[in-house]
Design a protein around this motif. Structure first.
Motif, PDB file in Angstrom:
ATOM      1  N   LEU A 165       1.214  -1.754   0.092  1.00 36.48           N
ATOM      2  CA  LEU A 165       0.177  -0.095   0.027  1.00 36.48           C
ATOM      3  C   LEU A 165       0.786   1.333  -0.595  1.00 36.48           C
ATOM      4  O   LEU A 165       0.209   2.364   0.864  1.00 36.48           O
ATOM      5  N   SER A 166       1.959   1.125  -0.503  1.00 36.30           N
ATOM      6  CA  SER A 166       2.841   2.444  -0.738  1.00 36.30           C
ATOM      7  C   SER A 166       2.996   2.917  -1.728  1.00 36.30           C
ATOM      8  O   SER A 166       3.706   2.675  -3.238  1.00 36.30           O
ATOM      9  N   ASP A 167       2.492   4.256  -1.793  1.00 37.31           N
ATOM     10  CA  ASP A 167       1.687   4.913  -2.976  1.00 37.31           C
ATOM     11  C   ASP A 167       2.636   6.154  -3.667  1.00 37.31           C
ATOM     12  O   ASP A 167       3.407   6.708  -2.090  1.00 37.31           O
ATOM     13  N   SER A 224       1.373  10.128  -4.811  1.00 38.29           N
ATOM     14  CA  SER A 224       0.285  11.367  -5.652  1.00 38.29           C
ATOM     15  C   SER A 224       1.029  11.258  -7.156  1.00 38.29           C
ATOM     16  O   SER A 224      -0.293  11.012  -7.895  1.00 38.29           O
ATOM     17  N   LYS A 225       1.689  11.536  -7.321  1.00 41.33           N
ATOM     18  CA  LYS A 225       2.309  11.222  -8.409  1.00 41.33           C
ATOM     19  C   LYS A 225       2.720   9.848  -9.002  1.00 41.33           C
ATOM     20  O   LYS A 225       1.956   9.355 -10.583  1.00 41.33           O
ATOM     21  N   LEU A 226       2.310   8.983  -8.877  1.00 46.52           N
ATOM     22  CA  LEU A 226       2.383   7.502  -9.566  1.00 46.52           C
ATOM     23  C   LEU A 226       0.806   7.026  -8.826  1.00 46.52           C
ATOM     24  O   LEU A 226       0.363   6.447 -10.179  1.00 46.52           O
ATOM     25  N   ARG A 227       0.047   7.639  -8.161  1.00 46.70           N
ATOM     26  CA  ARG A 227      -1.376   7.295  -8.592  1.00 46.70           C
ATOM     27  C   ARG A 227      -2.355   7.940  -9.333  1.00 46.70           C
ATOM     28  O   ARG A 227      -3.071   7.298 -10.180  1.00 46.70           O
ATOM     29  N   GLN A 228      -1.816   9.620  -9.534  1.00 47.22           N
ATOM     30  CA  GLN A 228      -2.614   9.734 -11.184  1.00 47.22           C
ATOM     31  C   GLN A 228      -1.721   8.983 -12.341  1.00 47.22           C
ATOM     32  O   GLN A 228      -2.440   8.949 -13.673  1.00 47.22           O
ATOM     33  N   TRP A 229      -0.491   8.521 -12.783  1.00 44.64           N
ATOM     34  CA  TRP A 229       0.289   7.878 -13.824  1.00 44.64           C
ATOM     35  C   TRP A 229      -0.901   6.906 -14.065  1.00 44.64           C
ATOM     36  O   TRP A 229      -1.794   6.041 -15.547  1.00 44.64           O
ATOM     37  N   VAL A 230      -1.236   6.173 -12.617  1.00 44.08           N
ATOM     38  CA  VAL A 230      -2.084   4.815 -13.147  1.00 44.08           C
ATOM     39  C   VAL A 230      -3.420   4.871 -13.354  1.00 44.08           C
ATOM     40  O   VAL A 230      -4.007   4.172 -14.066  1.00 44.08           O
ATOM     41  N   THR A 231      -3.955   5.806 -13.099  1.00 47.66           N
ATOM     42  CA  THR A 231      -4.655   6.529 -13.168  1.00 47.66           C
ATOM     43  C   THR A 231      -4.700   6.451 -14.645  1.00 47.66           C
ATOM     44  O   THR A 231      -5.924   6.673 -15.241  1.00 47.66           O
TER      45      THR A 231
END
Length: 281
Positions: free
Chosen positions: A186-188, A190-197
């Motif tokens: 569960l190690s994320d 904001s930049k990675l979450r945005q890219w995945v989305t």
């Protein structure tokens, strides 16, 4: 009183006790709901392969497991996962794993519910037949990177490479849309979450952590999960299909969830473009 009459009386008392038991808000747990009656002799310590002991009342419910399946939610973004009270989503990380994943699939079939499997790319590549079986049974497919690294410890470019490689490996194994993603540990960011989305996947967070990765008995895992679920009332449950203890406790967990009125919701990924086209029809 004959021994036979005594046994019948004891069974009846057990059933009545189950019907009149305290509500979950008063602290009931799987241990109290399902633990076998104390024996004169000490019971041997449960092995990770042993199922959670059930009372006669629970056996009766287990013979009729229908009714736990809930609705299906079409998901294009995390905001679409709006659970009602007593609705849960079952998710399994880190597989597929021979025997362990198959045991979990059999239990899910028995109860007629669907789950989301967040597969590690290396595992899907190593066991494509099991990955295909998960998809063929109607479960939702997601990815969990290729090597299961802590992405926050990698450069952004290396993290993206592992995410993409994992998604491709899961797709190649299952031949199914890989629409969901969960960050290892569960190690994320904001930049990675945005890219995945932006890459078209929906990031699945967790509200109920079973902590089945701890070395504990199946009964302890089931009790911990139900306790957290009762406190939260609903949510996405984190489980893993690589541990014997998870498969061993799952029938008891699902039985207790059904007894307390929970429903297992299935997720179906839908791209935003398809969602907009459907709304325009």
């Amino acid at each position: 009183m004959s021994s036979r009459v005594a046994c019948v009386a004891a069974a009846l008392a057990c059933l009545l006790a189950s019907c009149a038991g305290r509500p979950s808000t008063e602290g009931g747990t799987l241990m109290s709901a399902f633990a076998a009656a104390p024996a004169v002799k000490a019971r041997p310590q449960l092995d990770a392969d042993d199922p959670v002991p059930l009372t006669p009342a629970a056996w009766g419910r287990l013979r009729n497991p229908a009714g736990l399946a809930g609705r299906t939610i079409e998901v294009a973004s995390i905001s679409d996962i709006k659970l009602r009270d007593k609705e849960v989503v079952l998710t399994f990380d880190d597989g597929p794993m021979p025997k362990k994943t198959e045991r979990i699939l059999a239990t899910l079939d028995e109860f007629g519910v669907k789950a989301t499997f967040l597969m590690v790319g290396e595992m899907a590549k190593a066991h494509p037949a099991i990955a295909q079986d998960v998809a063929a049974r109607g479960h939702t497919i997601g990815s969990h990177t290729y090597r299961h690294p802590n992405l926050r410890t990698l450069s952004f470019e290396a993290a993206i490479e592992d995410i993409e490689k994992g998604r491709l490996a899961v797709f190649s194994a299952t031949h199914q849309d890989v629409g969901f993603f969960r960050f290892p540990y569960l190690s994320d960011s904001s930049k990675l979450r945005q890219w995945v989305t932006h890459d078209g996947m929906v990031v699945l967070d967790v509200q109920i952590d079973s902590k089945d990765y701890f070395t504990s008995s199946p009964a302890a895992v089931a009790t911990r999960t139900m306790t957290a679920l009762r406190a939260h009332g609903k949510g996405i449950i984190l489980l893993h299909d690589i541990h014997n203890r998870t498969g061993a406790m799952l029938p008891a967990l699902l039985t207790q969830m059904k007894a307390e009125g929970y429903k297992v919701v299935a997720l179906r990924h839908r791209s935003p473009s398809l969602m907009m086209a459907s709304l325009a029809d």
